[in-house]
Design an enzyme around this catalytic site. Structure first.
Site, PDB file in Angstrom:
ATOM      1  N   GLY A   9      -1.890 -13.500  -2.579  1.00 38.01           N
ATOM      2  CA  GLY A   9      -1.739 -12.910  -1.359  1.00 38.01           C
ATOM      3  C   GLY A   9      -2.840 -13.413  -0.499  1.00 38.01           C
TER       4      GLY A   9
ATOM      5  N   GLY B 167      -4.001 -13.706   2.575  1.00 40.77           N
ATOM      6  CA  GLY B 167      -4.102 -13.090   3.911  1.00 40.77           C
ATOM      7  C   GLY B 167      -5.560 -12.884   4.302  1.00 40.77           C
TER       8      GLY B 167
ATOM      9  N   VAL C  97      -8.031 -11.126   3.243  1.00 38.58           N
ATOM     10  CA  VAL C  97      -9.051 -10.874   2.063  1.00 38.58           C
ATOM     11  C   VAL C  97      -8.934 -12.266   1.125  1.00 38.58           C
ATOM     12  CG1 VAL C  97      -9.726  -9.725   0.159  1.00 38.58           C
ATOM     13  CG2 VAL C  97      -9.021  -8.397   1.937  1.00 38.58           C
ATOM     14  N   GLY C  98      -7.833 -12.626   0.927  1.00 37.57           N
ATOM     15  CA  GLY C  98      -7.685 -13.775   0.229  1.00 37.57           C
ATOM     16  C   GLY C  98      -8.012 -15.161   0.603  1.00 37.57           C
TER      17      GLY C  98
ATOM     18  N   LYS D   9      -7.476   7.426   4.143  1.00 36.66           N
ATOM     19  CA  LYS D   9      -6.662   6.213   4.397  1.00 36.66           C
ATOM     20  C   LYS D   9      -5.442   6.867   5.356  1.00 36.66           C
ATOM     21  CE  LYS D   9      -6.245   1.921   3.087  1.00 36.66           C
ATOM     22  NZ  LYS D   9      -7.183   1.143   2.958  1.00 36.66           N
TER      23      LYS D   9
END
Ligand code: NAD
Length: 377
Positions: free
Chosen positions: A177, A179, A181-182, A77
């Site tokens: 959230g 965004g 993903v959400g 990451k």
């Protein structure tokens, strides 16, 4: 740290690189955790309040995620300390400079994460010829645009629902959230008959027991707005999503939103961890004792990295979505069956599954850093 996270153990990290160039305001870190299965894939996160510890934990989550999904990739990451909403020219300079600094770090392939997107991956590819999550025009499968992770979260929810006597049709969903993903998790779950009753972003939260208009929320977010600009429903602070009545709660933003001090506020039967490291171990233990099923991040949100790994090998979007569904359903079932049989947390069962695969991959390798080995392009 609440969970006593250790910075190094028998899995990694294998390499840590700090990149600093004060002349352009570049401060970034790369953690390559484990590369036994192949070059690490993991996102580049851009946020002003990231930390080295967060980068370590996210890199480990990627090792476990990629192993659980049986990808030919290890975990890593990177984090860039900057405001993702900064001027586009400045952002491009930072991303290009960071990618350029990693030109010879071939055991890491940059992907998108919070604060970065397909365009950033195109800049990275232009600099060093190595990134995933590219725009369509560059032969990529734009994983955030198509909602690869939200698609996987939904597959996971479909299987997990069977383990907590939940009907997806009519189930009330709250997304923390709204965004990449959400919002796609909300869209795919709603196509299965679930109802989005609450959502939040960094500015606040919105709820409506009768259901929120997902298309209207997409439109707001896609044009730079917030869920707080939604007409209708009750508005509140971002944390108000913790108290909303629902059956399914999806964290899809920052780390450690569920902790020992707030997790008792949740009313859901099922938590699907769309975000990485959204819950502390203490919070997960509390959920388990309360009979709430919580599917760990590195199982539930693997859709994006599966898509990225398949893009890297030239697969099509439809092939990627089909493989995500197959792998996420299988892994969710494997983890929940093991957790039930051994009376352990889903996270413990998931860790055993992933850790076993990483260790087997390590057993086939001679060196722990393989940057010059075949297969590293
Ligand atoms: P994103 O930047 O597209 O969306 C994040 C959303 O969270 C934004 O709407 C933002 O306003 C909101 N947010 C930020 N702080 C918040 C807060 N305190 N309260 C409520 N909302 C807040 O990011 P994303 O790509 O959707 O990633 C979200 C999480 O999912 C991250 O943990 C990421 O690592 C993880 N994840 C993403 C993918 C992917 O494919 N994008 C894959 C696996 C895991």
């Amino acid at each position: 740290m609440e969970d006593g996270f250790q910075f190094a153990d028998e899995l990694g990290p294998t390499k840590i690189i700090h990149v600093y160039d004060p002349t352009i305001g570049l401060k970034a870190i790369l953690v390559v955790d484990n590369v036994a299965a192949g070059p690490a894939i993991g996102g580049l996160r851009m946020a002003p309040d990231v930390s080295t510890a967060e980068c370590f934990r996210l890199a480990r989550a990627m090792t476990l995620k990629n192993a659980a999904a049986e990808l030919p990739h290890g975990g890593g990451k990177s984090v860039l300390f900057a405001d993702p909403k900064t001027d586009k020219g400045d952002k491009e300079l930072l991303v290009r400079a960071f990618a350029s600094a990693l030109r010879d770090t071939r055991e890491y392939i940059i992907g998108p994460d919070m604060g970065t997107n397909e365009e950033c991956m195109a800049w990275a590819r232009d600099e060093i010829g190595r990134s995933v999550g590219l725009p369509r025009e560059m032969g990529g499968i734009p994983l955030d645009e198509i909602g690869a992770t939200g698609w996987g979260v939904t597959q996971c929810a479909l299987v997990a629902a069977e383990y907590c006597d939940l009907e997806i049709k009519g189930a009330r969903v709250v997304v923390q959230g709204f965004g990449a993903v959400g919002k796609h998790a909300a869209r795919f779950l709603s196509a299965q008959g679930a109802v989005l009753v609450g959502a939040s972003d960094s500015r606040g939260s919105i709820s409506n027991a009768g259901g929120l208009d997902i298309d209207a929320l997409f439109e707001l977010k896609d044009t730079g707005g917030s869920v707080m600009d939604y007409a209708g429903g009750s508005k509140g602070v971002p944390e108000a999503v913790l108290d909303m009545d629902c059956e399914i709660w999806i964290p899809a933003a920052r780390p450690d939103v569920l902790r020992a001090d707030n997790v008792a506020r949740l009313k859901a039967k099922l938590v699907i961890q769309g975000a990485n490291i959204p819950a502390t171990l203490a919070a997960e233990e509390q959920l388990h004792r309360a009979g709430v099923l919580s599917i760990p991040d590195f199982i539930a949100n693997a859709g994006g990295v599966i898509c990225a790994a398949m893009e890297y090998r030239g697969s099509s979007e439809s092939e990627a979505l089909s493989v995500i569904a197959q792998k996420l359903k299988r892994n969710t079932r494997l983890v929940l069956d093991a957790a039930r049989q051994q009376d352990i947390l889903p996270r413990q069962a998931a860790f055993a599954l992933a850790n076993d695969r990483v260790n087997k991959a390590m057993g086939y390798r001679r060196w722990s850093v393989f940057s010059s080995a075949p297969g590293f392009v």
